[in-house]
Write an enzyme that holds these catalytic residues in place. Structure first.
Site, PDB file in Angstrom:
ATOM      1  N   CYS A   1     -10.055  12.428  -6.650  1.00 19.76           N
ATOM      2  CA  CYS A   1      -8.941  12.191  -6.008  1.00 19.76           C
ATOM      3  C   CYS A   1      -7.674  12.134  -7.018  1.00 19.76           C
ATOM      4  O   CYS A   1      -7.163  13.023  -7.298  1.00 19.76           O
ATOM      5  CB  CYS A   1      -8.514  11.507  -4.572  1.00 19.76           C
ATOM      6  SG  CYS A   1      -9.728  12.115  -3.498  1.00 19.76           S
TER       7      CYS A   1
ATOM      8  N   THR B   1      -8.913  22.048  -2.809  1.00 17.60           N
ATOM      9  CA  THR B   1      -7.161  22.377  -3.600  1.00 17.60           C
ATOM     10  C   THR B   1      -7.276  22.440  -5.382  1.00 17.60           C
ATOM     11  O   THR B   1      -7.097  21.651  -6.121  1.00 17.60           O
ATOM     12  CB  THR B   1      -6.377  21.360  -3.396  1.00 17.60           C
ATOM     13  OG1 THR B   1      -5.743  20.401  -3.214  1.00 17.60           O
ATOM     14  CG2 THR B   1      -5.478  22.324  -2.605  1.00 17.60           C
TER      15      THR B   1
ATOM     16  N   ASN C   1      -1.624   7.875  -3.903  1.00 17.63           N
ATOM     17  CA  ASN C   1      -2.855   8.035  -4.583  1.00 17.63           C
ATOM     18  C   ASN C   1      -1.673   7.288  -5.190  1.00 17.63           C
ATOM     19  O   ASN C   1      -3.434   6.732  -6.946  1.00 17.63           O
ATOM     20  CB  ASN C   1      -3.353   9.459  -4.946  1.00 17.63           C
ATOM     21  CG  ASN C   1      -4.927   9.393  -3.412  1.00 17.63           C
ATOM     22  OD1 ASN C   1      -4.957   8.247  -2.068  1.00 17.63           O
ATOM     23  ND2 ASN C   1      -5.087  10.197  -3.766  1.00 17.63           N
TER      24      ASN C   1
ATOM     25  N   ARG D   1     -11.500   7.003   2.285  1.00 21.63           N
ATOM     26  CA  ARG D   1     -11.835   6.561   0.627  1.00 21.63           C
ATOM     27  C   ARG D   1     -13.379   7.013   0.483  1.00 21.63           C
ATOM     28  O   ARG D   1     -14.359   7.069   1.059  1.00 21.63           O
ATOM     29  CB  ARG D   1     -12.398   5.151  -0.003  1.00 21.63           C
ATOM     30  CG  ARG D   1     -10.950   4.331  -0.264  1.00 21.63           C
ATOM     31  CD  ARG D   1     -10.936   3.207   0.090  1.00 21.63           C
ATOM     32  NE  ARG D   1     -11.150   2.638   2.105  1.00 21.63           N
ATOM     33  CZ  ARG D   1     -11.380   1.349   1.647  1.00 21.63           C
ATOM     34  NH1 ARG D   1     -11.874   0.268   1.148  1.00 21.63           N
ATOM     35  NH2 ARG D   1     -11.505   1.704   3.217  1.00 21.63           N
TER      36      ARG D   1
ATOM     37  N   LYS E   1      -6.873  13.929 -10.776  1.00 19.11           N
ATOM     38  CA  LYS E   1      -6.447  15.332 -10.231  1.00 19.11           C
ATOM     39  C   LYS E   1      -5.175  14.822  -8.943  1.00 19.11           C
ATOM     40  O   LYS E   1      -4.186  16.195  -9.550  1.00 19.11           O
ATOM     41  CB  LYS E   1      -7.383  15.773  -8.989  1.00 19.11           C
ATOM     42  CG  LYS E   1      -7.052  17.240  -8.041  1.00 19.11           C
ATOM     43  CD  LYS E   1      -7.983  17.648  -7.780  1.00 19.11           C
ATOM     44  CE  LYS E   1      -7.917  17.516  -5.691  1.00 19.11           C
ATOM     45  NZ  LYS E   1      -7.093  17.271  -5.575  1.00 19.11           N
TER      46      LYS E   1
ATOM     47  N   PHE F   1      -6.453  -2.987  -4.792  1.00 22.44           N
ATOM     48  CA  PHE F   1      -6.878  -1.938  -6.203  1.00 22.44           C
ATOM     49  C   PHE F   1      -6.319  -2.639  -7.946  1.00 22.44           C
ATOM     50  O   PHE F   1      -5.959  -2.390  -8.323  1.00 22.44           O
ATOM     51  CB  PHE F   1      -6.084  -1.080  -5.651  1.00 22.44           C
ATOM     52  CG  PHE F   1      -6.923  -0.211  -5.446  1.00 22.44           C
ATOM     53  CD1 PHE F   1      -7.323  -0.258  -4.388  1.00 22.44           C
ATOM     54  CD2 PHE F   1      -7.496   1.035  -6.119  1.00 22.44           C
ATOM     55  CE1 PHE F   1      -8.322   0.900  -3.502  1.00 22.44           C
ATOM     56  CE2 PHE F   1      -7.971   2.208  -5.406  1.00 22.44           C
ATOM     57  CZ  PHE F   1      -8.415   2.078  -3.725  1.00 22.44           C
ATOM     58  N   LEU F   2      -6.948  -3.991  -8.246  1.00 20.84           N
ATOM     59  CA  LEU F   2      -6.358  -4.960  -9.169  1.00 20.84           C
ATOM     60  C   LEU F   2      -7.372  -5.551  -9.868  1.00 20.84           C
ATOM     61  O   LEU F   2      -7.983  -6.059 -10.185  1.00 20.84           O
ATOM     62  CB  LEU F   2      -5.983  -5.857  -8.894  1.00 20.84           C
ATOM     63  CG  LEU F   2      -3.950  -5.536  -8.829  1.00 20.84           C
ATOM     64  CD1 LEU F   2      -3.355  -7.570  -7.809  1.00 20.84           C
ATOM     65  CD2 LEU F   2      -3.115  -5.016  -9.575  1.00 20.84           C
ATOM     66  N   HIS F   3      -8.723  -4.457  -9.583  1.00 16.39           N
ATOM     67  CA  HIS F   3      -9.882  -4.582 -10.051  1.00 16.39           C
ATOM     68  C   HIS F   3      -9.985  -4.093 -11.586  1.00 16.39           C
ATOM     69  O   HIS F   3      -9.812  -2.484 -11.472  1.00 16.39           O
ATOM     70  CB  HIS F   3     -11.078  -4.653  -9.001  1.00 16.39           C
ATOM     71  CG  HIS F   3     -12.403  -5.214  -9.823  1.00 16.39           C
ATOM     72  ND1 HIS F   3     -12.720  -6.022  -9.205  1.00 16.39           N
ATOM     73  CD2 HIS F   3     -13.417  -4.813 -10.734  1.00 16.39           C
ATOM     74  CE1 HIS F   3     -13.942  -6.500  -9.582  1.00 16.39           C
ATOM     75  NE2 HIS F   3     -14.001  -5.680 -10.472  1.00 16.39           N
TER      76      HIS F   3
ATOM     77  N   LYS G   1       0.969  11.838   0.200  1.00 16.69           N
ATOM     78  CA  LYS G   1      -0.119  11.291   0.520  1.00 16.69           C
ATOM     79  C   LYS G   1      -0.083  11.338  -1.627  1.00 16.69           C
ATOM     80  O   LYS G   1      -0.729  10.684  -2.302  1.00 16.69           O
ATOM     81  CB  LYS G   1      -0.868  13.396   0.772  1.00 16.69           C
ATOM     82  CG  LYS G   1      -2.158  13.104  -0.410  1.00 16.69           C
ATOM     83  CD  LYS G   1      -3.276  11.464   0.122  1.00 16.69           C
ATOM     84  CE  LYS G   1      -4.387  11.848  -0.839  1.00 16.69           C
ATOM     85  NZ  LYS G   1      -5.635  12.340   0.071  1.00 16.69           N
TER      86      LYS G   1
HETATM   87  C1  UGA Z   1      -8.816   7.814  -3.193  1.00 14.06           C
HETATM   88  C2  UGA Z   1      -7.734   6.878  -2.471  1.00 14.06           C
HETATM   89  O1  UGA Z   1      -8.246   5.395  -2.418  1.00 14.06           O
HETATM   90  C3  UGA Z   1      -8.011   7.749  -0.655  1.00 14.06           C
HETATM   91  O2  UGA Z   1      -7.135   6.434   0.034  1.00 14.06           O
HETATM   92  C4  UGA Z   1      -7.517   8.972  -0.674  1.00 14.06           C
HETATM   93  O3  UGA Z   1      -8.139   9.462   0.302  1.00 14.06           O
HETATM   94  C5  UGA Z   1      -8.949   9.712  -0.970  1.00 14.06           C
HETATM   95  O4  UGA Z   1      -8.615   9.730  -2.896  1.00 14.06           O
HETATM   96  C6  UGA Z   1      -8.416  11.617  -1.704  1.00 14.06           C
HETATM   97  O5  UGA Z   1      -7.093  11.665  -2.078  1.00 14.06           O
HETATM   98  O6  UGA Z   1      -8.932  11.964  -1.133  1.00 14.06           O
HETATM   99  P1  UGA Z   1     -11.754   7.708  -3.403  1.00 14.06           P
HETATM  100  O7  UGA Z   1     -11.288   8.785  -4.159  1.00 14.06           O
HETATM  101  O8  UGA Z   1     -12.925   8.443  -2.454  1.00 14.06           O
HETATM  102  O9  UGA Z   1      -9.850   7.052  -2.711  1.00 14.06           O
HETATM  103  O10 UGA Z   1     -11.707   6.449  -4.315  1.00 14.06           O
HETATM  104  P2  UGA Z   1     -10.592   5.035  -4.266  1.00 14.06           P
HETATM  105  O11 UGA Z   1     -12.030   3.768  -3.201  1.00 14.06           O
HETATM  106  O12 UGA Z   1      -9.657   4.752  -4.510  1.00 14.06           O
HETATM  107  O13 UGA Z   1     -11.156   4.773  -5.718  1.00 14.06           O
HETATM  108  C7  UGA Z   1     -10.840   5.458  -6.373  1.00 14.06           C
HETATM  109  C8  UGA Z   1     -11.486   4.829  -8.501  1.00 14.06           C
HETATM  110  O14 UGA Z   1     -10.909   3.889  -8.981  1.00 14.06           O
HETATM  111  C9  UGA Z   1     -13.004   5.040  -8.591  1.00 14.06           C
HETATM  112  O15 UGA Z   1     -13.538   4.913  -9.932  1.00 14.06           O
HETATM  113  C10 UGA Z   1     -12.572   3.537  -8.647  1.00 14.06           C
HETATM  114  O16 UGA Z   1     -14.210   2.538  -9.369  1.00 14.06           O
HETATM  115  C11 UGA Z   1     -11.853   2.837  -9.408  1.00 14.06           C
HETATM  116  N1  UGA Z   1     -11.116   2.080  -8.862  1.00 14.06           N
HETATM  117  C12 UGA Z   1     -10.596   1.460  -7.830  1.00 14.06           C
HETATM  118  C13 UGA Z   1     -10.756   0.559  -9.900  1.00 14.06           C
HETATM  119  O17 UGA Z   1     -10.943   0.950 -11.313  1.00 14.06           O
HETATM  120  N2  UGA Z   1     -10.052  -0.375  -9.408  1.00 14.06           N
HETATM  121  C14 UGA Z   1     -10.186  -0.952  -8.445  1.00 14.06           C
HETATM  122  O18 UGA Z   1      -9.392  -1.898  -8.117  1.00 14.06           O
HETATM  123  C15 UGA Z   1      -9.982  -0.158  -7.522  1.00 14.06           C
END
Ligand code: UGA
Length: 454
Positions: A268, A86, A216, A154, A271, A257-259, A212
């Protein structure tokens, strides 16, 4: 039980392979003949740890098949999963073209009661739209149910997320006479998850669809929040990791997710946050928090570029080594990766760039995925002149004036610092994923910059 999966992209293929691993008979369909041909040989067209092995094993054991023929995927399946893309339109809304095409094709092949399940991330109301399209295009009068079953995989740990999810969301039409039957089929498909006591949330379709986007967007909120706190930490002399730890120990907040980093990327979060905003705008509802999250993320990417410029001055003729292109480790996905933003900014400054990523190996890909470069002929020409692809981190560092870590791949966590220091012309070290101890880097003679720590 037989099921069909339409779309062998990231979500479709992981879902198909994992359901086959659960013991179901799965037919995966894609229009792309080349892709199906190579999947039949067990070759997965993208990088996801463990997926190729899973596909090969289930192919061999006869539970997983691939086809380009819709009838084959629909005929004997009790559940048909829609897992097509999508993509975002220019205005941020999700383009449902592929979903609508698939709905028509399913309708034309429906030969008895089936459930049609959306796995793709779709705007609220799409379930109703699919029902309408299928009803209108049915060849024979058969009954069917629409189910929303959003995915929370993820990239990089998708198999683990499928096999051990935090929850399974099932949305069905409360008015449907066979709604209970649809729920029972879905529960049956996910039976192995009962053993590990996975919570199931049963609700209506619109709620499932919104869960969903809300999930996100909330994850994105946490990231933008901690990134802004990190920027404040730098000014006031606090340490963002300790702030995150102190916050995260409160169970109401949670530590994940606090990094802090250079901004969230991927296919994802960027978008889906924008699509949610668009959905709210259409309903005249203000989502000011999500709006701020998106803006903060754009700013964060620029703040990283500015950090480099502020520290190094004029970048023209300087060489910057970039380690990591993918938006996060363990994937070859560079869609909306913060690295692409930085590359574009460095190109506009006419800096030379040496890049290395353990999996993303094509410069062509960089240009193609970075629309801003692809659509700008000047930048495109500069990119082929100014970017060099290197075979490892040390080759990238050779003769560079600065090293920038953009993705926290494990192999970047323990670099030989003395060797790097000697290879670099100037000792600038920008660690935008905070994977090094500032003290250690300074002791090794680097001018060290990170996010939210002194
Ligand atoms: C994300 C969601 O985490 C999944 O649950 C969801 O299913 C997926 O989107 C989707 O909609 O298909 P993803 O995009 O694979 O998964 O990646 P994430 O692990 O969420 O990371 C996303 C971004 O955030 C990355 O660039 C990562 O480096 C950044 N991030 C993540 C941070 O900067 N700090 C954090 O603490 C965590």
């Amino acid at each position: 039980m037989h099921i069909g999966i339409i779309g062998t992209g990231y979500v479709g293929l992981v879902t198909g392979a994992c359901f086959a691993e659960f013991g179901l008979f799965v037919t995966c369909l894609d229009k792309d003949e080349k892709k199906i041909k190579s999947l039949k040989k067990g070759k997965v067209p993208f990088y996801e740890p463990g997926l190729e092995e899973l596909v090969q094993r289930n192919l061999k054991e006869g539970r997983l098949t691939f086809t380009t023929d819709v009838a084959e995927a629909v005929d004997s399946s009790l559940a048909i999963f829609i897992a097509v893309g999508t993509p975002p339109r220019g205005d941020g809304s999700a383009d449902l073209k592929y979903i609508e095409d698939v709905a028509k094709e399913i309708a034309a092949n429906l030969n008895g009661y089936k459930i049609i399940v959306t796995k793709s991330t779709v705007p609220v109301g799409t379930g109703d739209r699919i029902r309408e399209i299928v009803s209108r295009n049915l060849k024979e009068l058969v009954h069917f149910d629409i189910v929303s079953n959003p995915e929370f995989l993820r990239e990089g740990s998708a198999i683990e997320d499928f096999m051990r999810p935090n929850r399974v969301i099932i949305g069905v039409d409360p008015e449907s006479s066979s709604g209970q039957q649809a729920i029972a089929i879905m529960k049956d498909l996910y039976k192995p998850l009962y053993l590990i006591e996975t919570p199931f949330v049963i609700t209506n379709i619109k709620t499932a669809e919104l869960i969903k986007y809300a999930s996100n967007s909330f994850l994105a909120t946490k990231i933008s929040f901690i990134n802004e706190i990190a920027n404040l930490c730098e000014k006031v002399g606090a340490d963002v990791h300790m702030v995150a730890k102190g916050m995260g120990l409160d169970m109401r907040i949670g530590s994940k997710f606090l990094h802090p980093g250079p901004g969230y990327g991927g296919s994802c979060l960027p978008k889906d946050t924008k699509a949610l905003l668009k959905m709210a705008e259409e309903q005249n509802v203000e989502l000011s928090v999500v709006d701020a999250v998106v803006r903060a993320n754009e700013k964060q990417k620029e703040i990283m570029a500015k950090k480099i410029k502020d520290a190094m001055g004029v970048l023209k003729e300087k060489t910057i080594a970039i380690l990591g292109l993918s938006f996060k480790p363990n994937t070859d996905d560079i869609r909306d990766a913060p690295s692409l933003y930085l590359i574009r900014r460095l190109l506009t400054e006419k800096a030379k760039i040496r890049v290395y990523d353990p999996v993303v190996r094509s410069l062509d890909l960089i240009a193609k995925s970075n629309e801003l470069i692809a659509n700008d002929s000047k930048l495109r020409a500069l990119s082929s002149k100014l970017i060099t692809y290197c075979k490892d981190p040390y080759e990238a560092a050779k003769g560079a004036h600065a090293l920038v870590i953009m993705t926290e791949w494990n192999q970047f966590r323990n670099l030989e610092l003395e060797r790097l220091r000697k290879l670099l012309k100037e000792p600038y070290f920008f660690d935008f994923r905070n994977i090094y101890e500032p003290k250690r880097l300074k002791e090794n003679g680097f001018k060290y910059f990170c996010v939210g720590r002194q």
